[in-house]
Scaffold this motif. Structure first.
Motif, PDB file in Angstrom:
ATOM      1  N   ASP A   1       0.799  -1.237   0.000  1.00  0.00           N
ATOM      2  CA  ASP A   1       0.000   0.000   0.000  1.00  0.00           C
ATOM      3  C   ASP A   1       0.830   1.285   0.000  1.00  0.00           C
TER       4      ASP A   1
ATOM      5  N   GLU B   1     -10.298  -0.864 -10.199  1.00  0.00           N
ATOM      6  CA  GLU B   1     -10.089  -0.567  -8.769  1.00  0.00           C
ATOM      7  C   GLU B   1      -8.735  -1.120  -8.328  1.00  0.00           C
TER       8      GLU B   1
ATOM      9  N   ARG C   1      -5.434   1.010   0.481  1.00  0.00           N
ATOM     10  CA  ARG C   1      -5.945   1.231   1.844  1.00  0.00           C
ATOM     11  C   ARG C   1      -5.829   2.681   2.300  1.00  0.00           C
ATOM     12  N   GLY C   2      -6.492   3.590   1.640  1.00  0.00           N
ATOM     13  CA  GLY C   2      -6.469   4.984   2.088  1.00  0.00           C
ATOM     14  C   GLY C   2      -5.291   5.787   1.567  1.00  0.00           C
TER      15      GLY C   2
ATOM     16  N   GLU D   1      -9.150   1.826  -3.969  1.00  0.00           N
ATOM     17  CA  GLU D   1     -10.134   1.015  -3.242  1.00  0.00           C
ATOM     18  C   GLU D   1     -10.786   1.824  -2.112  1.00  0.00           C
ATOM     19  N   HIS D   2     -11.977   1.397  -1.733  1.00  0.00           N
ATOM     20  CA  HIS D   2     -12.773   2.004  -0.646  1.00  0.00           C
ATOM     21  C   HIS D   2     -13.303   3.395  -0.968  1.00  0.00           C
TER      22      HIS D   2
ATOM     23  N   ASP E   1     -18.358   2.237  -4.945  1.00  0.00           N
ATOM     24  CA  ASP E   1     -18.667   0.938  -5.541  1.00  0.00           C
ATOM     25  C   ASP E   1     -18.413   1.059  -7.050  1.00  0.00           C
TER      26      ASP E   1
END
Ligand code: ATP
Length: 319
Positions: A127, A167, A171-172, A222-223, A226
């Motif tokens: 990440d 995607e 993680r942020g 990601e996150h 959708d």
């Protein structure tokens, strides 16, 4: 320090094996004994600890994943669980530990150090989201994988005049998505660090097609949203077939690229040097090409992960 342990924890990352090998071979060269702990903190709690030799780490530098195994073990946040872990380390006469993992794994290393057991943390995650280091072990391999996937999508998107949403993990942290988008020539990006609206995105895609583009590729961290839903909305608004692809765990596997093997090897060797110096509670990083070490808590609480806004702005001008 006479005997050291090494474990991998949290999400696996390509290059973790190179880091373990770096720890083992350096320690042996320095006359120390090395013990491998299976499945991260879980194996530490369950006393699954075995001595490692030179040949234990033969033929692993090319392999993705971690041959020691990794685990998520939330119970390690409990002091009582860590007491058992420390007891197991003491039973095996181990004096210090190298923990290879992400933020969560670092917290475990901090707690163990506070409770009297010195640990050094190495940043092992695809990440690139760890403070106090420019790069994490595994990031460049995941970047390679993401770019290869984008290249493949481009071929098929272009043939079918299709829109592709991809995607990407992180993680942020948008580093992987931003860099993969630039290298893959993606038209649009949705990143945690930069505000966006779906309306603007749709307008930009429409503009692209009006300028004669044959396809569009949108890289989404990601996150954020959708991606399947986004694909439906874009298809309705732009009247072009739109498909979403979630790269998922494919990004975590594969043979590590040379940079991750080199970074893992360097950091593994450096961790052993720090333990020999009697250091604990430190995280290893690479900044401006040089190995560095920081107090883990200070790095987690006070250091920033700079976002490369220049690269983002450059990318926007390339579309
Ligand atoms: P990734 O970035 O790949 O998710 P990570 O190391 O951040 O890796 P986590 O699942 O957050 O992954 O943490 C790994 C393990 O570290 C946890 O399962 C737990 O055993 C331990 N850990 C996490 N937080 C703490 C904490 N606050 N105190 C002690 N141990 C912790």
């Amino acid at each position: 320090v006479k005997k050291i342990g090494v474990l991998t924890s949290g999400g696996d990352a390509p290059g973790m094996n190179a880091a373990i090998r770096g720890v083992v071979r350096t320690a042996l060269t320095e006359g120390l004994e090395v013990y491998g702990i299976n499945d991260g903190y879980l194996g530490l709690y369950e006393n699954r600890i075995t001595q490692l030799h030179r040949y234990s780490v033969s033929d692993i530098i090319t392999r993705g994943g971690t041959f020691l195994g990794s685990a998520r073990f939330p119970a390690f946040k409990e002091k009582a669980t860590r007491e058992v872990a420390i007891e197991n380390l003491r039973k095996n006469n181990i004096d210090a530990l190298v923990v290879i993992g992400g933020d969560g794994s670092y917290m475990g290393a901090v707690r163990l150090t506070e409770e009297g057991f010195p640990c050094i943390g190495l940043p092992g995650t695809i990440d690139n989201d760890i403070r106090g280091t420019d790069y994490t072990i595994g990031y460049f391999t995941a970047l390679q994988t993401a770019v290869e996937a984008i290249d493949r999508l481009r071929d098929t998107c272009s043939s079918h005049h299709r829109i592709s949403i991809i995607e990407i993990m992180g993680r942020g942290c948008g580093d992987l998505t931003l860099n993969a988008a630039v290298a893959g020539g993606c038209e649009f990006m949705i990143l945690p660090e930069v505000a966006y609206t779906k309306e603007d995105l749709i307008e930009e895609i429409k503009l692209g097609f009006s300028k004669g583009k044959r396809h569009a590729i949108v890289a989404v961290a990601e996150h954020m949203l959708d991606v399947n839903q986004l694909a439906k909305e874009i298809e309705i608004a732009v009247h072009h077939e739109t498909r979403a692809t979630v790269l998922g765990h494919v990004q975590r596997g594969g043979s590590p690229v040379p940079y991750d093997r080199i970074l893992g090897s360097r950091m593994g060797a450096y961790a052993v040097e720090l333990l020999i110096q009697g250091q604990g509670g430190r995280s290893v990083g690479v900044q401006n090409g040089k190995l560095v070490h920081h107090d883990i808590m200070d790095a987690l609480n006070n250091m920033k992960r700079p976002f490369d806004m220049d690269l983002y702005n450059t990318a926007k001008r390339l579309f």
